[in-house]
Design a protein around this motif. Sequence first.
Motif, PDB file in Angstrom:
ATOM      1  N   ALA A 108      23.220  14.185 -62.554  1.00 10.05           N
ATOM      2  CA  ALA A 108      23.938  15.164 -63.366  1.00 10.05           C
ATOM      3  C   ALA A 108      23.839  14.987 -64.763  1.00 10.05           C
ATOM      4  O   ALA A 108      23.689  16.007 -65.806  1.00 10.05           O
ATOM      5  CB  ALA A 108      25.439  15.517 -63.174  1.00 10.05           C
ATOM      6  N   ARG A 109      23.470  13.930 -65.336  1.00 15.86           N
ATOM      7  CA  ARG A 109      23.397  13.915 -66.846  1.00 15.86           C
ATOM      8  C   ARG A 109      21.875  14.104 -67.536  1.00 15.86           C
ATOM      9  O   ARG A 109      21.571  14.235 -68.299  1.00 15.86           O
ATOM     10  CB  ARG A 109      23.608  12.109 -67.195  1.00 15.86           C
ATOM     11  N   ILE A 110      20.981  14.298 -66.191  1.00 17.30           N
ATOM     12  CA  ILE A 110      19.597  14.787 -66.648  1.00 17.30           C
ATOM     13  C   ILE A 110      19.228  16.061 -66.036  1.00 17.30           C
ATOM     14  O   ILE A 110      18.923  17.112 -67.001  1.00 17.30           O
ATOM     15  CB  ILE A 110      18.422  13.763 -65.829  1.00 17.30           C
ATOM     16  N   ARG A 111      19.746  16.410 -65.076  1.00 12.98           N
ATOM     17  CA  ARG A 111      19.528  17.772 -64.483  1.00 12.98           C
ATOM     18  C   ARG A 111      20.952  18.182 -63.348  1.00 12.98           C
ATOM     19  O   ARG A 111      21.335  17.204 -62.811  1.00 12.98           O
ATOM     20  CB  ARG A 111      18.446  17.946 -63.486  1.00 12.98           C
ATOM     21  N   PRO A 112      21.291  19.400 -63.394  1.00 13.81           N
ATOM     22  CA  PRO A 112      22.423  19.849 -62.444  1.00 13.81           C
ATOM     23  C   PRO A 112      21.902  19.464 -61.051  1.00 13.81           C
ATOM     24  O   PRO A 112      20.694  19.580 -60.573  1.00 13.81           O
ATOM     25  CB  PRO A 112      22.342  21.113 -62.413  1.00 13.81           C
ATOM     26  N   VAL A 113      22.898  18.651 -60.427  1.00 14.91           N
ATOM     27  CA  VAL A 113      22.444  18.089 -58.997  1.00 14.91           C
ATOM     28  C   VAL A 113      22.042  19.241 -58.064  1.00 14.91           C
ATOM     29  O   VAL A 113      21.197  19.022 -57.082  1.00 14.91           O
ATOM     30  CB  VAL A 113      23.716  17.134 -58.483  1.00 14.91           C
ATOM     31  N   GLU A 114      22.688  20.274 -58.052  1.00 17.93           N
ATOM     32  CA  GLU A 114      22.286  21.470 -57.435  1.00 17.93           C
ATOM     33  C   GLU A 114      20.715  22.058 -57.289  1.00 17.93           C
ATOM     34  O   GLU A 114      20.294  22.708 -56.582  1.00 17.93           O
ATOM     35  CB  GLU A 114      23.317  22.655 -57.432  1.00 17.93           C
ATOM     36  N   GLU A 115      20.055  21.486 -58.500  1.00 21.19           N
ATOM     37  CA  GLU A 115      18.816  21.779 -58.562  1.00 21.19           C
ATOM     38  C   GLU A 115      17.735  20.801 -57.681  1.00 21.19           C
ATOM     39  O   GLU A 115      16.690  21.051 -57.598  1.00 21.19           O
ATOM     40  CB  GLU A 115      18.413  22.054 -60.008  1.00 21.19           C
ATOM     41  N   LEU A 116      18.320  19.693 -57.143  1.00 21.76           N
ATOM     42  CA  LEU A 116      17.624  19.023 -56.490  1.00 21.76           C
ATOM     43  C   LEU A 116      16.920  19.610 -55.382  1.00 21.76           C
ATOM     44  O   LEU A 116      17.362  20.278 -54.592  1.00 21.76           O
ATOM     45  CB  LEU A 116      18.393  17.784 -55.815  1.00 21.76           C
ATOM     46  N   ARG A 117      15.410  19.366 -55.335  1.00 26.50           N
ATOM     47  CA  ARG A 117      14.711  20.143 -54.350  1.00 26.50           C
ATOM     48  C   ARG A 117      14.310  19.214 -53.208  1.00 26.50           C
ATOM     49  O   ARG A 117      14.152  19.573 -51.922  1.00 26.50           O
ATOM     50  CB  ARG A 117      13.276  20.676 -55.160  1.00 26.50           C
ATOM     51  N   TRP A 118      13.772  17.796 -53.506  1.00 26.22           N
ATOM     52  CA  TRP A 118      13.241  17.099 -52.773  1.00 26.22           C
ATOM     53  C   TRP A 118      13.966  15.876 -52.750  1.00 26.22           C
ATOM     54  O   TRP A 118      14.414  15.301 -53.467  1.00 26.22           O
ATOM     55  CB  TRP A 118      11.864  16.577 -52.694  1.00 26.22           C
ATOM     56  N   ILE A 119      14.533  15.355 -51.334  1.00 26.05           N
ATOM     57  CA  ILE A 119      15.119  14.111 -51.012  1.00 26.05           C
ATOM     58  C   ILE A 119      14.364  13.306 -50.177  1.00 26.05           C
ATOM     59  O   ILE A 119      13.936  13.762 -48.909  1.00 26.05           O
ATOM     60  CB  ILE A 119      16.591  14.295 -50.347  1.00 26.05           C
ATOM     61  N   THR A 120      14.006  12.136 -50.655  1.00 26.78           N
ATOM     62  CA  THR A 120      12.995  11.138 -49.984  1.00 26.78           C
ATOM     63  C   THR A 120      13.537   9.922 -50.016  1.00 26.78           C
ATOM     64  O   THR A 120      14.306   9.498 -50.830  1.00 26.78           O
ATOM     65  CB  THR A 120      11.494  11.442 -50.644  1.00 26.78           C
ATOM     66  N   PHE A 121      12.857   8.972 -49.188  1.00 31.23           N
ATOM     67  CA  PHE A 121      13.139   7.524 -49.192  1.00 31.23           C
ATOM     68  C   PHE A 121      12.231   6.760 -48.203  1.00 31.23           C
ATOM     69  O   PHE A 121      11.304   7.567 -47.773  1.00 31.23           O
ATOM     70  CB  PHE A 121      14.515   7.276 -48.404  1.00 31.23           C
ATOM     71  N   GLY A 122      12.230   5.565 -48.230  1.00 33.32           N
ATOM     72  CA  GLY A 122      11.071   4.876 -47.517  1.00 33.32           C
ATOM     73  C   GLY A 122      11.302   4.661 -46.234  1.00 33.32           C
ATOM     74  O   GLY A 122      10.113   4.709 -45.488  1.00 33.32           O
ATOM     75  N   HIS A 123      12.410   4.479 -45.697  1.00 35.31           N
ATOM     76  CA  HIS A 123      12.555   4.273 -44.392  1.00 35.31           C
ATOM     77  C   HIS A 123      14.204   4.857 -44.061  1.00 35.31           C
ATOM     78  O   HIS A 123      14.887   4.668 -45.011  1.00 35.31           O
ATOM     79  CB  HIS A 123      12.041   3.027 -43.545  1.00 35.31           C
ATOM     80  N   VAL A 124      14.586   4.542 -42.581  1.00 29.92           N
ATOM     81  CA  VAL A 124      15.678   4.900 -42.344  1.00 29.92           C
ATOM     82  C   VAL A 124      16.619   3.720 -42.271  1.00 29.92           C
ATOM     83  O   VAL A 124      16.715   2.969 -41.506  1.00 29.92           O
ATOM     84  CB  VAL A 124      15.698   5.743 -41.126  1.00 29.92           C
ATOM     85  N   GLU A 125      17.425   3.616 -43.251  1.00 31.88           N
ATOM     86  CA  GLU A 125      18.435   2.525 -43.470  1.00 31.88           C
ATOM     87  C   GLU A 125      19.646   3.034 -44.352  1.00 31.88           C
ATOM     88  O   GLU A 125      19.343   3.999 -45.264  1.00 31.88           O
ATOM     89  CB  GLU A 125      17.722   1.394 -44.101  1.00 31.88           C
ATOM     90  N   ALA A 126      20.832   2.559 -44.291  1.00 26.18           N
ATOM     91  CA  ALA A 126      21.705   2.905 -45.001  1.00 26.18           C
ATOM     92  C   ALA A 126      21.419   3.069 -46.671  1.00 26.18           C
ATOM     93  O   ALA A 126      21.885   3.877 -47.366  1.00 26.18           O
ATOM     94  CB  ALA A 126      23.059   2.376 -44.991  1.00 26.18           C
ATOM     95  N   ASP A 127      21.188   2.074 -47.037  1.00 28.86           N
ATOM     96  CA  ASP A 127      20.935   2.020 -48.745  1.00 28.86           C
ATOM     97  C   ASP A 127      19.731   3.053 -48.908  1.00 28.86           C
ATOM     98  O   ASP A 127      19.599   3.376 -50.335  1.00 28.86           O
ATOM     99  CB  ASP A 127      20.476   0.484 -49.019  1.00 28.86           C
ATOM    100  N   GLU A 128      18.942   3.279 -48.159  1.00 28.28           N
ATOM    101  CA  GLU A 128      17.683   4.007 -48.386  1.00 28.28           C
ATOM    102  C   GLU A 128      18.451   5.709 -48.197  1.00 28.28           C
ATOM    103  O   GLU A 128      17.727   6.467 -49.122  1.00 28.28           O
ATOM    104  CB  GLU A 128      16.709   3.938 -47.565  1.00 28.28           C
ATOM    105  N   CYS A 129      19.126   6.087 -47.329  1.00 31.41           N
ATOM    106  CA  CYS A 129      19.339   7.304 -46.996  1.00 31.41           C
ATOM    107  C   CYS A 129      20.736   7.602 -46.555  1.00 31.41           C
ATOM    108  O   CYS A 129      20.929   8.653 -45.830  1.00 31.41           O
ATOM    109  CB  CYS A 129      18.091   8.030 -45.911  1.00 31.41           C
ATOM    110  N   GLY A 130      21.545   6.788 -46.759  1.00 26.99           N
ATOM    111  CA  GLY A 130      23.001   6.958 -46.298  1.00 26.99           C
ATOM    112  C   GLY A 130      23.689   8.283 -46.912  1.00 26.99           C
ATOM    113  O   GLY A 130      24.528   8.797 -46.150  1.00 26.99           O
ATOM    114  N   ALA A 131      23.223   8.514 -48.041  1.00 26.47           N
ATOM    115  CA  ALA A 131      23.987   9.854 -48.618  1.00 26.47           C
ATOM    116  C   ALA A 131      23.383  11.143 -48.497  1.00 26.47           C
ATOM    117  O   ALA A 131      23.427  12.045 -49.263  1.00 26.47           O
ATOM    118  CB  ALA A 131      24.340   9.335 -50.133  1.00 26.47           C
ATOM    119  N   MET A 132      22.102  10.866 -47.661  1.00 24.33           N
ATOM    120  CA  MET A 132      21.171  12.129 -47.627  1.00 24.33           C
ATOM    121  C   MET A 132      22.137  13.173 -46.985  1.00 24.33           C
ATOM    122  O   MET A 132      21.682  14.411 -47.894  1.00 24.33           O
ATOM    123  CB  MET A 132      20.328  11.812 -46.225  1.00 24.33           C
ATOM    124  N   ASN A 133      22.833  13.421 -46.216  1.00 27.86           N
ATOM    125  CA  ASN A 133      23.491  14.646 -45.953  1.00 27.86           C
ATOM    126  C   ASN A 133      24.575  15.004 -47.033  1.00 27.86           C
ATOM    127  O   ASN A 133      24.754  16.245 -47.200  1.00 27.86           O
ATOM    128  CB  ASN A 133      24.253  14.532 -44.684  1.00 27.86           C
TER     129      ASN A 133
END
Length: 246
Positions: A58-83
């Motif tokens: 949010a200090r760079i862009r409004p969070v609601e403008e986020l378009r792509w959510i990406t990560f390396g693989h499926v683990e909590a530290d990579e994608c735990g906050a995905m939803n």
Amino acid sequence: METRTDEIADGIYRFSTFVPEVGPTGFTFNQFFVDAAEPLLFHTGMRALFPAVSAAIARIRPVEELRWITFGHVEADECGAMNLFLAAAPRAQVAHGVVGCEVSIDDLADRLPRRLADDEVIDVGDRRIQHLDTPHAPHNWEARVLYDQTTNVLFCGDLMTQLGNGPALTDADLVGPAAVAEDLFHATSLGPAVPAALRRLADLRPTTLAVMHGSSFTGNGETALRDLASVYDERIAADRTGAPRA
């Protein structure tokens, strides 16, 4: 815990949270934000990090403008906050490789993800982001990395992991510290897929390595990746013969 923000390449920001309790000298959990026409996040962090990471965005862009959510693989530290990010950004979509979507993300994500074929490129408006499958490198069947063709930044995920809380960006050797971290955590799938993937990524000749745990690297990324591949070649050979590792 404090989350630091540093620009490691043009329009690419590293959010870093240091957790002193992990390992003998602490451990960083890093996310990367690409401030493009279609903003992209690589790694979401765990769910507990969502307030800090979303505030950093949010200090760079409004969070609601986020378009792509990406990560390396499926683990909590990579994608735990995905939803949580999908809820905060109504236009956002997870983008991942086909295997990751089929075995996990189609079910885990609150909105269907965008499936990416190996080498497929996402045009985010003012730069091109390439997806590369790296199964079992460093671990997990669905592992992948991203490469920003515009800035020559390779988003490495868990590759080149280091301990401690170093600078955001360094031109110092990371291969030695990565070997130390591997000795401690044994996180890498020790097989031929790892050096092969590292050499394929080296062919991209990246000038910045955006590392999930530890400092990012600026300089000759090709040489660094090939040197790390050689480290794993030696470890695989030692395991086959029963000889001590170097």
